[in-house]
Motif scaffolding. Structure first.
Motif, PDB file in Angstrom:
ATOM      1  N   PRO A 109      -8.607  13.928  -1.948  1.00 19.85           N
ATOM      2  CA  PRO A 109      -9.827  13.227  -2.394  1.00 19.85           C
ATOM      3  C   PRO A 109     -10.354  13.737  -3.723  1.00 19.85           C
ATOM      4  N   THR A 110      -9.972  14.962  -4.121  1.00 19.50           N
ATOM      5  CA  THR A 110     -10.411  15.456  -5.424  1.00 19.50           C
ATOM      6  C   THR A 110      -9.843  14.620  -6.562  1.00 19.50           C
ATOM      7  N   GLY A 111      -8.759  13.880  -6.299  1.00 16.62           N
ATOM      8  CA  GLY A 111      -8.185  13.026  -7.328  1.00 16.62           C
ATOM      9  C   GLY A 111      -8.943  11.738  -7.546  1.00 16.62           C
ATOM     10  N   GLY A 112      -9.986  11.486  -6.727  1.00 16.42           N
ATOM     11  CA  GLY A 112     -10.790  10.277  -6.890  1.00 16.42           C
ATOM     12  C   GLY A 112     -10.475   9.248  -5.816  1.00 16.42           C
ATOM     13  N   LEU A 113     -11.476   8.437  -5.507  1.00 26.60           N
ATOM     14  CA  LEU A 113     -11.329   7.389  -4.513  1.00 26.60           C
ATOM     15  C   LEU A 113     -11.264   6.001  -5.141  1.00 26.60           C
ATOM     16  N   THR A 114     -12.056   5.779  -6.174  1.00 28.68           N
ATOM     17  CA  THR A 114     -12.075   4.466  -6.812  1.00 28.68           C
ATOM     18  C   THR A 114     -10.734   4.134  -7.439  1.00 28.68           C
ATOM     19  N   ASN A 115     -10.095   5.125  -8.056  1.00 31.40           N
ATOM     20  CA  ASN A 115      -8.820   4.831  -8.726  1.00 31.40           C
ATOM     21  C   ASN A 115      -7.718   4.504  -7.730  1.00 31.40           C
ATOM     22  N   ILE A 116      -7.694   5.183  -6.574  1.00 27.84           N
ATOM     23  CA  ILE A 116      -6.642   4.866  -5.600  1.00 27.84           C
ATOM     24  C   ILE A 116      -6.886   3.491  -4.980  1.00 27.84           C
ATOM     25  N   ARG A 117      -8.150   3.143  -4.753  1.00 27.92           N
ATOM     26  CA  ARG A 117      -8.430   1.788  -4.260  1.00 27.92           C
ATOM     27  C   ARG A 117      -7.970   0.742  -5.281  1.00 27.92           C
ATOM     28  N   GLY A 118      -8.246   1.004  -6.555  1.00 26.00           N
ATOM     29  CA  GLY A 118      -7.816   0.060  -7.584  1.00 26.00           C
ATOM     30  C   GLY A 118      -6.314  -0.090  -7.650  1.00 26.00           C
ATOM     31  N   ALA A 133       0.829  -1.210   0.000  1.00 23.79           N
ATOM     32  CA  ALA A 133       0.000   0.000   0.000  1.00 23.79           C
ATOM     33  C   ALA A 133       0.858   1.252   0.000  1.00 23.79           C
ATOM     34  N   GLN A 134       1.931   1.259   0.780  1.00 25.68           N
ATOM     35  CA  GLN A 134       2.781   2.446   0.858  1.00 25.68           C
ATOM     36  C   GLN A 134       3.613   2.658  -0.394  1.00 25.68           C
ATOM     37  N   SER A 135       3.646   1.699  -1.277  1.00 24.20           N
ATOM     38  CA  SER A 135       4.377   1.872  -2.535  1.00 24.20           C
ATOM     39  C   SER A 135       3.564   2.630  -3.586  1.00 24.20           C
ATOM     40  N   VAL A 136       2.273   2.814  -3.333  1.00 24.25           N
ATOM     41  CA  VAL A 136       1.414   3.553  -4.263  1.00 24.25           C
ATOM     42  C   VAL A 136       1.649   5.046  -4.065  1.00 24.25           C
ATOM     43  N   ASP A 137       1.611   5.805  -5.149  1.00 24.29           N
ATOM     44  CA  ASP A 137       2.023   7.214  -5.106  1.00 24.29           C
ATOM     45  C   ASP A 137       1.181   8.047  -4.145  1.00 24.29           C
ATOM     46  N   ARG A 138      -0.113   7.982  -4.226  1.00 29.97           N
ATOM     47  CA  ARG A 138      -0.968   8.893  -3.468  1.00 29.97           C
ATOM     48  C   ARG A 138      -1.133   8.487  -2.003  1.00 29.97           C
ATOM     49  N   VAL A 139      -0.673   7.311  -1.624  1.00 29.75           N
ATOM     50  CA  VAL A 139      -0.792   6.871  -0.237  1.00 29.75           C
ATOM     51  C   VAL A 139       0.269   7.587   0.591  1.00 29.75           C
TER      52      VAL A 139
END
Length: 460
Positions: free
Chosen positions: A409-418, A374-380
């Motif tokens: 959160p303006t960047g979207g929630l579904t995409n970060i979950r994906g 999870a911490q390897s993802v950019d927005r996390v």
């Protein structure tokens, strides 16, 4: 007993029956007489010479425009490093080169003729030169008005006014316009009052629009004022400036509004009953601006709608979703409904995702690998605590919840979950951790009871 009957013609019926009509006819007759005298005077010898000189100067101005216009435009093209306001002024001047040349030529001609001949022989040229200069000045002054329709209206009105003023026809024209009207009590309505109302209200509304735009731009540049308070101050300024423009315009026209107090009160009561929803939305909008519950840029969820606030209006709130749709949500719904503001007091948002692994996988390794993935993802956010907990033992898997933080959160929630799910998939595949799926064991019996059953495993 004899009776004397007097027969009257149509002209006798019209004249004397209505003083206002008589006044209009009298003024119109005087104007026609003045126009006839001026028209006959044009055919005098020196007047014809002056008209010919004016036409020749106009033709010369047209030639100069055709010859010098392209050269001036090329010179302007070489000045690309100049400020925009200066280039804009040059463009306006280039569009009116013919009029500028004509005004310059005719006044030069008038000066020469006054030096070498009698002033009366350049009287008509002076009138034409004054008209041309006044019309050109009106063109440049009205360029300050941004609205094309308003600019055109003011321009034609100013041309008419200066023409009547220069030709000394303003007073007769005012009398003619004032005579065409009617009186209601102490107030007289006429064409002159209508034109004055349009001019005065137009000027005041233009000034109100200018002051409103200036105030709004200064308020929006002030970082110490919150976005919601900025909207509230701008709305209050609009109401104040436009209201002041209306009342000042009405008072300048000499109209007394005290007689309309009772009528306006009755109309207000009727509108109050008929426009309850509209009034409710207006009041709700003021409440939203005052309590700062939402502001432009906040990310909200209202029912199935998820997006960020684009603008706060007097009647509705504009919300733009991730798919580009713009929803206009009434202010009343935001006051009475349950709204999730993802960025009300903080921009940090925690998201949860659920997954499961097989029973033979070590839970300690699963938790560690999931957090690292999870911490390897950019927005996390890595400086916020990312955790992974076991939440239950299911029929086919050990169930986990992974919690991580973002601040956009303006960047979207579904995409970060994906993206986090995809990182988990890659990390589990690399470390040999399996994601199970439900399995069922089905025993199929043969119709012959002497034969043993055939057992098959079927995956769901």
């Amino acid at each position: 007993m004899s009776r004397h009957v007097t027969m009257r013609g149509p002209d006798d019926v019209i004249a004397g029956t209505n003083p206002e009509i008589d006044q209009v006819l009298s003024i119109g007759t005087d104007l026609l007489a003045q126009g006839q005298t001026a028209f006959e005077g044009l055919f005098r010898t020196w007047n014809l010479y002056q008209i010919g000189i004016a036409l020749g100067l106009f033709a010369l101005a047209h030639i100069l425009r055709a010859v010098l216009g392209p050269r001036i435009r090329a010179w302007m093209g070489a000045r690309q490093d100049w400020p925009k306001w200066r280039m804009r002024i040059l463009a306006i001047i280039h569009q009116r080169l013919r009029a500028i040349f004509f005004v310059t030529l005719i006044w030069a001609t008038i000066w020469i003729m006054r030096e070498v001949t009698w002033p009366s022989r350049s009287y008509l040229l002076s009138i034409i030169g004054t008209l041309a200069f006044a019309w050109l000045s009106v063109v440049f002054l009205t360029r300050l008005i941004k609205s094309p329709s308003l600019r055109k209206t003011v321009r034609y009105g100013a041309w008419t006014y200066v023409t009547l003023r220069i030709l000394n026809l303003l007073d007769p024209a005012e009398q003619l316009l004032d005579s065409a009207g009617f009186s209601v009590g102490d107030i007289r309505f006429s064409l002159l009052l209508l034109i004055q109302a349009l001019v005065i209200l137009g000027v005041l509304i233009t000034l109100a629009r200018f002051f409103t735009a200036t105030t709004a731009s200064r308020i929006k540049r002030n970082a110490d004022i919150s976005p919601s308070m900025q909207v509230l101050i701008v709305k209050a300024a609009q109401i104040a400036f436009y209201g002041a423009a209306f009342f000042l315009g009405v008072r300048a026209l000499g109209i007394d509004l005290t007689g309309l107090a009772v009528l306006s009160g009755a109309i207000g009561v009727g509108l109050g009953f008929g426009l309850q929803k509209v009034v409710s939305n207006l009041v709700s909008g003021v409440i939203i601006l005052l309590d700062k519950s939402i502001k432009p840029g906040d990310v909200i969820s209202l029912g199935d709608t998820f997006g960020w606030i684009n603008a706060l209006g007097a009647r509705y709130v504009s919300v733009i979703t991730r798919d580009g749709r713009e929803y206009l949500i009434p202010n009343e719904d935001l006051i009475t409904g349950q709204v999730v503001n993802w960025s009300h007091s903080s921009d940090f948002v925690r998201l949860d995702i659920h997954f499961g692994t097989a029973y033979h996988d070590n839970p300690h390794d699963v938790r560690r690998i999931a957090i690292e993935a999870a911490q390897s993802v950019d927005r996390v956010l890595t400086h916020k605590n990312t955790v992974c907990h076991i939440v239950g033992f299911g029929d086919s898997s050990v169930d986990y919840v992974l919690r991580f933080w973002i601040r956009d959160p303006t960047g979207g929630l579904t995409n970060i979950r994906g993206n986090v799910y995809l990182a988990l998939w890659d990390a589990f595949a690399e470390n040999g951790i399996s994601i199970p799926f439900p399995q069922r064991e089905v025993t199929m019996l043969n119709q012959d009871a002497s034969e043993p059953g055939i057992r098959k495993t079927v995956s769901d």
